[in-house]
Structures are given as structure tokens and as C-alpha cells.
Design a protein around this motif. Structure first.
Motif, PDB file in Angstrom:
ATOM      1  N   LEU A  23       0.831  -1.201   0.000  1.00 13.91           N
ATOM      2  CA  LEU A  23       0.000   0.000   0.000  1.00 13.91           C
ATOM      3  C   LEU A  23       0.865   1.251   0.000  1.00 13.91           C
ATOM      4  N   LEU A  24       1.981   1.209   0.744  1.00 15.44           N
ATOM      5  CA  LEU A  24       2.894   2.342   0.785  1.00 15.44           C
ATOM      6  C   LEU A  24       3.486   2.624  -0.593  1.00 15.44           C
ATOM      7  N   VAL A  25       3.886   1.567  -1.306  1.00  7.86           N
ATOM      8  CA  VAL A  25       4.436   1.737  -2.658  1.00  7.86           C
ATOM      9  C   VAL A  25       3.397   2.361  -3.587  1.00  7.86           C
ATOM     10  N   PHE A  26       2.156   1.918  -3.462  1.00  6.50           N
ATOM     11  CA  PHE A  26       1.088   2.457  -4.306  1.00  6.50           C
ATOM     12  C   PHE A  26       0.816   3.928  -4.011  1.00  6.50           C
ATOM     13  N   ALA A  27       0.875   4.324  -2.722  1.00  5.04           N
ATOM     14  CA  ALA A  27       0.473   5.680  -2.330  1.00  5.04           C
ATOM     15  C   ALA A  27       1.628   6.675  -2.299  1.00  5.04           C
ATOM     16  N   TRP A  28       2.866   6.203  -2.435  1.00  2.00           N
ATOM     17  CA  TRP A  28       4.027   7.081  -2.242  1.00  2.00           C
ATOM     18  C   TRP A  28       4.051   8.209  -3.280  1.00  2.00           C
ATOM     19  N   ALA A  41      -3.969   5.142   7.651  1.00  2.00           N
ATOM     20  CA  ALA A  41      -3.928   5.209   9.112  1.00  2.00           C
ATOM     21  C   ALA A  41      -4.260   3.857   9.737  1.00  2.00           C
ATOM     22  N   CYS A  42      -5.212   3.134   9.161  1.00  2.00           N
ATOM     23  CA  CYS A  42      -5.566   1.803   9.675  1.00  2.00           C
ATOM     24  C   CYS A  42      -4.397   0.831   9.515  1.00  2.00           C
ATOM     25  N   PHE A  43      -3.774   0.851   8.343  1.00  2.00           N
ATOM     26  CA  PHE A  43      -2.623  -0.026   8.133  1.00  2.00           C
ATOM     27  C   PHE A  43      -1.438   0.407   8.991  1.00  2.00           C
ATOM     28  N   LEU A  44      -1.323   1.694   9.257  1.00  2.00           N
ATOM     29  CA  LEU A  44      -0.271   2.182  10.151  1.00  2.00           C
ATOM     30  C   LEU A  44      -0.438   1.575  11.542  1.00  2.00           C
ATOM     31  N   ALA A  45      -1.657   1.594  12.070  1.00  2.00           N
ATOM     32  CA  ALA A  45      -1.924   0.995  13.378  1.00  2.00           C
ATOM     33  C   ALA A  45      -1.627  -0.504  13.367  1.00  2.00           C
ATOM     34  N   GLY A  46      -2.017  -1.190  12.300  1.00  2.00           N
ATOM     35  CA  GLY A  46      -1.738  -2.611  12.201  1.00  2.00           C
ATOM     36  C   GLY A  46      -0.252  -2.921  12.117  1.00  2.00           C
ATOM     37  N   ALA A  47       0.498  -2.084  11.383  1.00  2.00           N
ATOM     38  CA  ALA A  47       1.945  -2.282  11.274  1.00  2.00           C
ATOM     39  C   ALA A  47       2.623  -2.086  12.624  1.00  2.00           C
ATOM     40  N   LEU A 236       4.269   4.999   6.141  1.00  2.34           N
ATOM     41  CA  LEU A 236       2.866   5.391   6.220  1.00  2.34           C
ATOM     42  C   LEU A 236       2.705   6.664   7.047  1.00  2.34           C
ATOM     43  N   ALA A 237       3.550   6.828   8.067  1.00  2.65           N
ATOM     44  CA  ALA A 237       3.521   8.080   8.835  1.00  2.65           C
ATOM     45  C   ALA A 237       3.853   9.268   7.938  1.00  2.65           C
ATOM     46  N   LYS A 238       4.823   9.080   7.036  1.00  2.00           N
ATOM     47  CA  LYS A 238       5.137  10.146   6.087  1.00  2.00           C
ATOM     48  C   LYS A 238       3.981  10.357   5.110  1.00  2.00           C
ATOM     49  N   GLY A 239       3.301   9.260   4.751  1.00  5.20           N
ATOM     50  CA  GLY A 239       2.176   9.388   3.829  1.00  5.20           C
ATOM     51  C   GLY A 239       1.026  10.199   4.402  1.00  5.20           C
ATOM     52  N   VAL A 240       0.794  10.064   5.703  1.00  6.41           N
ATOM     53  CA  VAL A 240      -0.300  10.817   6.324  1.00  6.41           C
ATOM     54  C   VAL A 240       0.160  12.172   6.861  1.00  6.41           C
ATOM     55  N   SER A 241       1.480  12.430   6.800  1.00  2.00           N
ATOM     56  CA  SER A 241       1.999  13.689   7.364  1.00  2.00           C
ATOM     57  C   SER A 241       1.445  14.941   6.676  1.00  2.00           C
ATOM     58  N   VAL A 258       3.871  19.082  14.542  1.00  2.00           N
ATOM     59  CA  VAL A 258       4.083  18.007  13.562  1.00  2.00           C
ATOM     60  C   VAL A 258       5.184  17.070  14.040  1.00  2.00           C
ATOM     61  N   GLY A 259       6.282  17.636  14.566  1.00  2.00           N
ATOM     62  CA  GLY A 259       7.361  16.812  15.089  1.00  2.00           C
ATOM     63  C   GLY A 259       6.910  15.952  16.250  1.00  2.00           C
ATOM     64  N   VAL A 260       6.031  16.489  17.098  1.00  2.00           N
ATOM     65  CA  VAL A 260       5.505  15.726  18.232  1.00  2.00           C
ATOM     66  C   VAL A 260       4.689  14.540  17.735  1.00  2.00           C
ATOM     67  N   ILE A 261       3.828  14.780  16.757  1.00  3.24           N
ATOM     68  CA  ILE A 261       2.978  13.710  16.242  1.00  3.24           C
ATOM     69  C   ILE A 261       3.816  12.630  15.562  1.00  3.24           C
ATOM     70  N   ILE A 262       4.840  13.050  14.800  1.00  6.24           N
ATOM     71  CA  ILE A 262       5.721  12.075  14.150  1.00  6.24           C
ATOM     72  C   ILE A 262       6.406  11.203  15.193  1.00  6.24           C
ATOM     73  N   ALA A 263       6.928  11.834  16.245  1.00  8.28           N
ATOM     74  CA  ALA A 263       7.607  11.074  17.301  1.00  8.28           C
ATOM     75  C   ALA A 263       6.645  10.119  17.998  1.00  8.28           C
ATOM     76  N   LEU A 264       5.409  10.568  18.247  1.00  8.70           N
ATOM     77  CA  LEU A 264       4.416   9.692  18.882  1.00  8.70           C
ATOM     78  C   LEU A 264       4.124   8.469  18.019  1.00  8.70           C
ATOM     79  N   LEU A 265       3.983   8.680  16.711  1.00 10.85           N
ATOM     80  CA  LEU A 265       3.699   7.565  15.811  1.00 10.85           C
ATOM     81  C   LEU A 265       4.871   6.584  15.752  1.00 10.85           C
TER      82      LEU A 265
END
Length: 366
Positions: A23-28, A41-47, A236-241, A258-265
Motif C-alpha cells: 500500500l505504501l508503494v502504491f500511495a508514495w 492510518a488503519c494499516f499504520l496501526a496494524g503495522a 505510512l507516517a510520512k504518507g499521512v503527514s 508536527v514533530g511531536v505527532i511524528i515522534a508519537l507515531l
């Protein structure tokens, strides 16, 4: 029934990282509509959950403290790649991205993960017990790295603003690498017993007593899938950023959020693994994960952005402002008082969590 559950979990944790990467390759590099962002976001949680599962398999095979080190270093290497990529694409707003993300990682690990781990461990056994020698050494290294890389640039005078000169940046980068390397040698070789879990009576626990370690083949597969999962998490975090950045801007919040959210993810796998270890009365493992991640984040990010700054335009802002300096000072002081006794009650966990909550509030409303 339990065997069936284990089989289902294993197959799920095997298939989902691969699907997430596809999915990441398709959406990049594409402008994504809302439904696709939600799917990412759903696949991010699953990963994230898959990464935790495979990290626990590897940790069970290699034992502590190697298992914590594997997860911390793997996550941080990919985190560094994400930071450098976003800095290269982000323009002027990215000049402080490395500082914001690294400081967020320090606050998340040293207050958020440590606080939750101590709270869970102490509520389960009344007192959370850990090895003060190893935890103190790790925390001293984190404090030194944070001071040299994030606090010192605010007070240097060779250049205007919170940034290093090239010579100062080289010194900070080399110091970070050497300190981190020295800590890894101490943790895994010379004083490994300082970083092993201990019982309430202070007895060192070297290995798990009730479960056989996975085979070498299973461990290698899990190690590979752990890497795939972490690539998926960060990608995927970069994809939703962009959606995150747009939401932050629409809400009128500072760009540093934004940096806080990236670090949390990115730190979510370590957070879940640390809480699970605390629930099993392995608080030392939780602290290894938290402080090891903070140390790796600074020790690998600063050298990486120092090298990347050679071809990047604009200043590299590393120094903290007054508010964050106060939070860092409180974190070092409170962390020292927490670690010295080698035992913690729910109060210590609550104190660390209050500092983390203060950081989040001030990040949103400075």
C-alpha cells in the motif's frame, strides 16, 4: 484453542506488514484523498502492532538487554531516515524539525513511557523494582546527549540563533556517536547484568522461566518482518503527514506539533512493548526500551542531520527555547530522583506523566 489463537496472530502479523508496504508503494508521492488517508492510518496501526509482536519474538530469542536494543535501534534508524527526508522536502519550516522531533522523543520516552511503565509496574506489585546501576547509567547518557545537542546550542555565541557552527556541530555529532557506542558496549558486554530485570527481592532474572525461546528460523523471519513493519510504520507516517500538517495549520497550532505527532507515531511500538513488559513485572525491560530509544534518537539523529546539513539549504536549528529548557531540566532532576532508589511507587509514575502532559499542553499552546 490457545494454539489456534497463536497461529492466527502469527499469520496476521506476517501478512499485514507486507500488505502495508505494498500500500505504501502504491500511495508514495501521490496526493491522497480522505478515504485513502484513513486506510493508510488503519494499516499504520496494524503495522505498529505487528512490529511489537515480532520485536517480542526476537527479544525472547536473544534475551535482555539485546531485545530492547534491537527494537530501539531499528526504530530509530528508520526515524532518522524519515526526519532527513522531511527536512529535504519541507523548506524553511523543516529547519527545526530535527530538534522538535528529537526533543519530543526525549519527553515521550523519559516521561511518557517511563511514567506509564512505573505506574503499571507499581500498581501490579505495589512497588516497581529495577536496577539502579544500569538505569542510572542510561539516564546519565541521555541527559548528557540532550544537554550537548539540544541545550548547548542555545547558549553558544559564535553564530546568532540556536545553532552550532560547523566545528561545534561536528563535535556534537562525534560525541553523540562515541557516547552511544560506549553505552551499547557497557549494556551488552561489560556490565550486561546491570540491565537485566530484577525481582522484588533484588534477584537478577536472566531469561524467561516458563516459555521456550523460538527457533532460530522463526527468529530470523520475525527479524525480517520487524524491519518490514518498521519501514511500513515510518513510510505510512510520512504518507499521512501532509494531512497532519494541514490539520495542525487549520487548527492554528504551532508547526512544531508536527514533530511531536511524528515522534508519537514512530515510538508507538516501543510504548506498547514497554507497557507489556511492565505488566509482566519486567520494569527494567521497559526502562531499557524507553531510555535506549531516547539515546538512540539523539545519538543517531544528530550525526545524520549533521551530515545532511552539508547539502541542505538554510540553518539547522538545534537549541531549545526557554520553555522546553525548563521541561528538560525538570525531567533530568525528577528522573535522577526516581532512579537513585531503584524502586518506584505510583507517585513517581504520576510525576513523570504530569511532566509529559505539561509538554503536550505547551506544545499545542505555547
Amino acid at each position: 484453542m490457545s494454539r489456534l489463537v497463536r497461529i492466527c496472530v502469527t499469520h496476521w502479523a506476517t501478512a499485514l506488514p507486507v500488505l502495508a508496504v505494498l500500500l505504501l508503494v502504491f500511495a508514495w508521492g501521490r496526493d491522497l484523498p480522505g478515504p485513502l488517508v484513513a486506510l493508510l492510518a488503519c494499516f499504520l496501526a496494524g503495522a505498529v502492532l505487528a512490529a511489537v509482536h515480532h520485536a517480542e519474538v526476537v527479544a525472547h530469542r536473544v534475551g535482555e538487554p539485546f531485545g530492547s536494543l534491537v527494537l530501539a535501534v531499528a526504530v530509530t534508524i528508520i526515524e532518522v531516515a524519515l526526519i532527513v527526508t522531511l527536512m529535504a522536502d519541507g523548506g524553511d519550516k523543516s529547519n527545526s524539525l530535527a530538534r522538535d522531533t528529537v526533543f519530543a522523543a526525549v519527553m515521550i520516552t523519559c516521561n511518557g513511557i517511563v511514567g506509564v511503565s512505573l505506574l503499571v509496574g507499581s500498581l501490579k506489585r505495589k512497588v516497581a523494582v529495577f536496577n539502579a546501576e544500569g538505569t542510572g547509567a542510561a539516564f546519565a547518557t541521555v541527559a548528557t546527549l540532550a544537554g550537548l545537542s539540544l541545550a548547548l546550542p542555545t547558549f553558544t555565541t559564535s553564530t546568532p540563533g540556536p545553532e552550532f557552527t560547523p566545528a561545534q556541530l561536528i563535535f556534537a555529532a562525534v560525541s553523540a556517536v562515541l557516547l552511544y557506542g560506549l553505552f551499547v558496549m557497557t549494556q551488552t558486554w561489560r556490565h550486561r547484568d546491570y540491565f537485566l530485570p530484577v525481582t522484588t527481592q533484588g534477584k537478577v532474572i536472566d531469561g524467561e522461566e516458563h516459555a521456550d525461546p523460538p527457533s532460530q528460523r522463526v527468529s530470523r523471519i520475525s527479524l525480517g518482518l520487524l524491519a518490514v513493519s518498521l519501514v511500513a510504520v515510518v513510510g505510512l507516517a510520512k504518507g499521512v503527514s501532509p494531512t497532519i500538517e494541514a490539520g495542525v495549520e487549520a487548527a492554528g497550532m504551532p508547526a512544531s506539533v508536527v514533530g511531536v505527532i511524528i515522534a508519537l507515531l514512530v515510538l508507538l511500538p516501543e510504548s506498547i512493548a514497554a507497557v507489556r513488559s511492565a505488566r509482566r513485572d519486567r520494569v527494567q525491560t521497559s526502562l531499557n526500551l524507553a531510555l535506549g530509544s531516547a539515546m538512540a534518537s539523539i545519538g543517531l539523529t544528530i550525526p545524520a542531520v549533521a551530515i545532511a546539513s552539508i547539502w541542505m539549504d538554510g540553518p539547522l536549528l538545534l537549541g531549545l527555547g526557554a520553555t522546553h529548557m525548563v521541561l528538560l531540566t525538570l525531567t533530568v532532576a525528577v528522573g535522577t530522583l526516581t532512579i537513585v532508589p531503584g524502586r518506584a511507587t505510583p507517585l513517581q509514575g504520576g510525576v513523570h506523566l504530569s511532566l509529559f502532559a505539561a509538554y503536550l499542553v505547551l506544545a499545542v499552546s505555547p
